[in-house]
Motif scaffolding. Sequence first.
Motif, short mmCIF file in Angstrom:
data_model
loop_
_atom_site.label_atom_id
_atom_site.label_comp_id
_atom_site.label_asym_id
_atom_site.label_seq_id
_atom_site.Cartn_x
_atom_site.Cartn_y
_atom_site.Cartn_z
N THR A 131 21.91 35.46 47.00
CA THR A 131 21.63 34.37 46.06
C THR A 131 22.67 34.25 44.96
N CYS A 132 23.11 35.38 44.41
CA CYS A 132 24.06 35.35 43.28
C CYS A 132 25.50 35.62 43.71
N ARG A 133 25.74 35.70 45.00
CA ARG A 133 27.09 36.00 45.48
C ARG A 133 28.05 34.88 45.08
N PRO A 134 29.18 35.20 44.46
CA PRO A 134 30.12 34.16 44.01
C PRO A 134 30.90 33.55 45.17
N GLU A 135 31.50 32.42 44.90
CA GLU A 135 32.25 31.70 45.95
C GLU A 135 33.39 32.53 46.50
N ARG A 136 34.04 33.34 45.66
CA ARG A 136 35.18 34.14 46.12
C ARG A 136 34.77 35.15 47.18
N GLY A 139 29.94 33.11 48.74
CA GLY A 139 28.66 32.58 48.27
C GLY A 139 28.64 31.06 48.32
N ARG A 140 27.45 30.51 48.51
CA ARG A 140 27.32 29.05 48.59
C ARG A 140 26.32 28.50 47.57
N VAL A 141 25.50 29.38 47.00
CA VAL A 141 24.44 28.91 46.11
C VAL A 141 24.96 28.88 44.68
N GLU A 142 24.71 27.79 43.97
CA GLU A 142 25.13 27.68 42.58
C GLU A 142 24.23 28.55 41.72
N VAL A 143 24.83 29.40 40.91
CA VAL A 143 24.09 30.35 40.08
C VAL A 143 23.83 29.75 38.71
N GLU A 149 22.29 38.48 33.17
CA GLU A 149 22.65 39.37 34.26
C GLU A 149 21.64 40.51 34.31
N ARG A 150 21.22 40.87 35.52
CA ARG A 150 20.20 41.89 35.65
C ARG A 150 20.69 43.15 36.36
N ALA A 151 21.67 43.02 37.19
CA ALA A 151 22.16 44.17 37.96
C ALA A 151 23.58 43.88 38.43
N THR A 152 24.22 44.91 38.96
CA THR A 152 25.53 44.75 39.58
C THR A 152 25.40 45.05 41.06
N ARG A 153 25.85 44.12 41.88
CA ARG A 153 25.77 44.28 43.33
C ARG A 153 27.17 44.48 43.92
N LEU A 154 27.18 45.08 45.11
CA LEU A 154 28.41 45.29 45.85
C LEU A 154 28.34 44.51 47.15
N TRP A 155 29.34 43.65 47.36
CA TRP A 155 29.41 42.86 48.59
C TRP A 155 29.60 43.77 49.80
N VAL A 156 28.94 43.44 50.91
CA VAL A 156 29.13 44.21 52.15
C VAL A 156 29.60 43.28 53.25
N PRO A 157 30.42 43.79 54.16
CA PRO A 157 30.94 42.97 55.27
C PRO A 157 29.92 42.84 56.39
N ASP A 158 30.10 41.83 57.21
CA ASP A 158 29.25 41.63 58.39
C ASP A 158 29.89 42.38 59.56
N GLU A 159 29.78 43.70 59.50
CA GLU A 159 30.36 44.54 60.55
C GLU A 159 29.56 45.82 60.67
N GLY A 180 22.08 43.86 53.16
CA GLY A 180 22.81 42.87 52.39
C GLY A 180 23.56 43.53 51.24
N ASP A 181 24.14 42.72 50.38
CA ASP A 181 24.84 43.24 49.21
C ASP A 181 23.86 44.11 48.40
N PHE A 182 24.25 45.34 48.10
CA PHE A 182 23.29 46.25 47.48
C PHE A 182 23.66 46.58 46.03
N VAL A 183 22.67 47.02 45.29
CA VAL A 183 22.81 47.30 43.86
C VAL A 183 23.52 48.63 43.65
N VAL A 184 24.48 48.63 42.73
CA VAL A 184 25.13 49.88 42.32
C VAL A 184 24.79 50.24 40.88
#
Length: 312
Positions: A131-136, A139-143, A149-159, A180-184
Amino acid sequence: MTVGRFAPSPTGRMHLGNVFTALISWLSAKKNGGKWILRVEDLDPQRSRLEYARMIEDDLDWLGLEWDGGGIDGAGASVSYIQSQRGEIYEDMLQRLDKTGLTYPCRCTRADLMATQAPHESDGRIVYAGTCRPERLGGRVEVDENRPERATRLWVPDEVISFTDRLYGEQRVNLAEHCGDFVVRRADGAWAYQLAVVADDALMGVTEVVRGSDLLLSSAQQIYLYRLLGFDIPEFAHVPLLCNEKGERLSKRDTSLTMEELRKDYTPSHLIGLLAWYAGIMPEPFPISARGLLPLFSWSAIRKALKLKIES
């Protein structure tokens, strides 16, 4: 040299299942003259108590499971083995992850997460929907930038991340599908388990991680972090969980199976012999010391599942 570890959470007295994991971890590290360290994982400040950590140390000492470093006093180490005192280390790890460009702020509440997807049927997991994943990062959803800000997430690849567990064999986990992208770092500022455990195991020189099978699939998240942070990946070995008469894994609510009660009814050698029998190391539950088990221990003897139900 093999370096193993036991990393209990001081949220109550150890129960029989905790002792089972500690024993197998100790035997695996000590079998070939390795080291075994004790780490206090008190990331949950509301439930963790120093008094419980002292009880854990006393119980391990009573069982004859001596450790070679760590614990409350750190055995003279210059760096604490208590997670709540290692915040600066985790902050440094987070900054290193930030430099990869793969972290981002998440504004989702728990209600938001529950609303996006039903929990995974088997274990209640929520797979983050991005939901909060940025376009870079695709991400597709406008935040809504007005939400805090509530947490910091780490992007994960589809592999798929593959690894071999010493007991359960080859494992293949696609993090995008598994979690999915998980909280660090959590919304309350507390450090997430995945980041803390990787930083600790790597910096403490741990070469093998022996723990309960409930954490088997989380190894993939940790391997991903090891790679991003440039650390060597340890070997993983997960052991089956002990269950009560209902087939439920033991918890600290099973008060009759806590060390407080067990020490009233068993000697250390009787308890260790019982656990060795459950594990498959011995054919009968004969009394034996932890050191006496070392010549008998092998991973090939450990059962992958414990059908025995422990009455509580």
